[in-house]
Every structure is written in C-alpha cells, then in structure tokens.
Design a protein around this motif. Structure first.
Motif, PDB file in Angstrom:
ATOM      1  N   ILE A  51       0.833  -1.209   0.000  1.00 38.50           N
ATOM      2  CA  ILE A  51       0.000   0.000   0.000  1.00 38.50           C
ATOM      3  C   ILE A  51       0.864   1.254   0.000  1.00 38.50           C
ATOM      4  N   ASN A  52       1.828   1.303   0.900  1.00 37.06           N
ATOM      5  CA  ASN A  52       2.670   2.501   1.000  1.00 37.06           C
ATOM      6  C   ASN A  52       3.522   2.716  -0.247  1.00 37.06           C
ATOM      7  N   ASN A  53       3.873   1.635  -0.921  1.00 37.06           N
ATOM      8  CA  ASN A  53       4.635   1.770  -2.165  1.00 37.06           C
ATOM      9  C   ASN A  53       3.794   2.373  -3.287  1.00 37.06           C
ATOM     10  N   ASN A  54       2.474   2.275  -3.147  1.00 37.30           N
ATOM     11  CA  ASN A  54       1.581   2.803  -4.183  1.00 37.30           C
ATOM     12  C   ASN A  54       0.972   4.152  -3.822  1.00 37.30           C
ATOM     13  N   ILE A  55       1.243   4.629  -2.622  1.00 35.39           N
ATOM     14  CA  ILE A  55       0.763   5.958  -2.229  1.00 35.39           C
ATOM     15  C   ILE A  55       1.749   7.006  -2.744  1.00 35.39           C
ATOM     16  N   LYS A  56       1.258   7.922  -3.531  1.00 35.34           N
ATOM     17  CA  LYS A  56       2.133   8.889  -4.189  1.00 35.34           C
ATOM     18  C   LYS A  56       2.600   9.999  -3.253  1.00 35.34           C
ATOM     19  N   SER A  57       1.764  10.353  -2.294  1.00 38.21           N
ATOM     20  CA  SER A  57       2.117  11.453  -1.398  1.00 38.21           C
ATOM     21  C   SER A  57       3.137  11.015  -0.352  1.00 38.21           C
ATOM     22  N   ASP A  58       4.144  11.841  -0.117  1.00 34.11           N
ATOM     23  CA  ASP A  58       5.151  11.548   0.903  1.00 34.11           C
ATOM     24  C   ASP A  58       4.635  11.832   2.309  1.00 34.11           C
ATOM     25  N   PHE A  59       3.497  12.504   2.392  1.00 33.69           N
ATOM     26  CA  PHE A  59       2.977  12.913   3.697  1.00 33.69           C
ATOM     27  C   PHE A  59       1.787  12.064   4.148  1.00 33.69           C
ATOM     28  N   CYS A  60       1.435  11.087   3.350  1.00 32.70           N
ATOM     29  CA  CYS A  60       0.276  10.252   3.679  1.00 32.70           C
ATOM     30  C   CYS A  60       0.671   8.785   3.598  1.00 32.70           C
ATOM     31  N   HIS A  61       0.821   8.172   4.738  1.00 31.50           N
ATOM     32  CA  HIS A  61       1.197   6.763   4.774  1.00 31.50           C
ATOM     33  C   HIS A  61       0.249   5.982   5.666  1.00 31.50           C
ATOM     34  N   VAL A  62       0.139   4.702   5.377  1.00 31.17           N
ATOM     35  CA  VAL A  62      -0.692   3.804   6.173  1.00 31.17           C
ATOM     36  C   VAL A  62       0.188   3.143   7.225  1.00 31.17           C
ATOM     37  N   PHE A  63      -0.375   2.951   8.410  1.00 32.06           N
ATOM     38  CA  PHE A  63       0.382   2.351   9.504  1.00 32.06           C
ATOM     39  C   PHE A  63      -0.177   0.971   9.843  1.00 32.06           C
ATOM     40  N   PHE A  64       0.588   0.236  10.629  1.00 31.88           N
ATOM     41  CA  PHE A  64       0.198  -1.129  10.966  1.00 31.88           C
ATOM     42  C   PHE A  64      -1.154  -1.167  11.673  1.00 31.88           C
ATOM     43  N   THR A  65      -1.437  -0.179  12.496  1.00 30.91           N
ATOM     44  CA  THR A  65      -2.728  -0.140  13.203  1.00 30.91           C
ATOM     45  C   THR A  65      -3.889  -0.014  12.225  1.00 30.91           C
ATOM     46  N   ASP A  66      -3.656   0.669  11.103  1.00 33.84           N
ATOM     47  CA  ASP A  66      -4.702   0.803  10.082  1.00 33.84           C
ATOM     48  C   ASP A  66      -5.001  -0.556   9.447  1.00 33.84           C
ATOM     49  N   ILE A  67      -3.946  -1.288   9.132  1.00 36.70           N
ATOM     50  CA  ILE A  67      -4.108  -2.605   8.517  1.00 36.70           C
ATOM     51  C   ILE A  67      -4.758  -3.578   9.491  1.00 36.70           C
TER      52      ILE A  67
END
Length: 213
Positions: free
Chosen positions: A61-77
């Motif tokens: 998921i994070n490899n496909n997110i284009k924004s450097d300021f928006c990342h998914v965390f383990f708690t989200d998953i």
C-alpha cells in the motif's frame, strides 16, 4: 483448495488404507480441511503467516501511495476486523476464505478509500493472495505431506499398494451399484429418460448420460 488430499479425502478412495488414520501432524483427530487451520501444531505458524501478510500488504500500500505525507500504519491494517482471523466462520469471510480466493468487501473498500484505481487494487489483492497462498503451502501443507510420506513408508504403503486398493474399491463399488440397482424398474427408466431429455434440450454428451450413471 478444499479438495486438498486430507486424510478424510483419502478415505473416500482408499478406505482400506486410511480407515483408522488421524492427522499426520498432531495425531489427535481425523484430518479434514477445517482441521488444517485448527490443528494445534499449526497455530504458531498461522499467526506468523498472518503477521507477515499484514506487513506485506502494508508495504504494498505505502509503495503505491504517491504522497510523501500520507502513509498507512500497521494499526490501520490491523483494523480490518475479521479479515485477519485464521479460523473458519460460516457467517463471515476470514483469512482462510481469502486463501481460498474469496475477497472480503472490507478489504476492497479499504483500498478504495485510499483513492487507488481498480488496477492498483487488483494488483495489491492479487499479490497478497499469492504471498499468503505460498506461505501456507510452504510452511503448512508441504511439511504435512512430508510427514505423511514418512508414515506411509514406515508402514510399507507403496504407490502400487494404493493403486491396487483403489482398483479393488472401484470394482467393489461398481459391483454393489449394479447389484443394488433394478435397471428394469419404472423409476430407473424414467430417471434415465429425464436425464437424456435434459441433455437434448440443454446440450451435452448424450452418450455420457449413461456413462455417468
């Protein structure tokens, strides 16, 4: 996947050989498809596969997110509720269903909420499925099969013995069917004609109607 040659499945064609066999891993109960996931010897392995799968999709998921300021965390998953449950539930889709290639709507909706297009979503889900499937095969099913091979070797169960047993079982089953079936009965004739009629109406191999009976 539910047709994996578990002991319960093997008993159907080789009852003379596997009649009293239990799970080759734990030796506690009869092994069916559900037992693969509930076997006490597999609990820690499944927990690790789930954790590794969570990290796999997190990275994807994070490899496909284009924004450097928006990342998914383990708690989200980890918040995908039932998706990470490694047991079989008749009322909801779980991690085991995902391994069988059933995609829970919660997973696809979550990926859509990240504004991914359909191609990216299909790629992430497909890659995750391949990863989890291979992990299960390599860490659970293949080691289990290796144990069964050792057990069979110790009991002198060879391929020839299995083949002979299968042939005898098939012959006896056919003999019992013929002797227990009244081919001249009205019901049998009517059922045969109905099968033939359906094949004519809806297509199919007419000769196969009787070969399959």
């Amino acid at each position: 996947m539910e047709e994996l040659p578990t002991i319960k499945q093997m008993k159907k064609s080789l009852p003379n050989i596997y009649d009293n066999w239990l799970c080759p891993v734990c030796s506690d109960v009869i092994e069916d498809f559900n037992h693969i996931w509930s076997c006490v010897c597999h609990v820690n392995i499944l927990q690790k596969i789930v954790r590794d799968s969570q990290h796999f999709i997190l990275t994807a998921i994070n490899n496909n997110i284009k924004s450097d300021f928006c990342h998914v965390f383990f708690t989200d998953i980890n918040s995908l509720d039932n998706f990470w449950v490694w047991s079989i539930d008749n009322n909801r889709l779980t991690f085991i269903d995902f391994i069988k290639n059933f995609i829970p709507i919660t997973l696809s909706n979550y990926l859509k909420s990240l504004i991914f297009n359909d191609k990216v979503i299909r790629t992430i889900i497909g890659d995750l499925h391949d990863f989890t499937y291979n992990e299960v095969m390599n860490n659970i099913w293949k080691p289990r099969c290796e144990l069964q091979v050792v057990l069979e070797k110790n009991l002198s169960i060879t391929k020839k013995k299995k083949l002979d047993s299968r042939l005898n079982f098939s012959t006896n089953s056919s003999f019992n069917f013929i002797n227990n079936t009244n081919f001249s009965s009205v019901d049998y004739i009517e059922n045969s004609l109905e099968s033939l009629r359906n094949n004519i109406y809806f297509g199919g191999d007419i000769l196969g109607v009787y070969a399959a009976r």
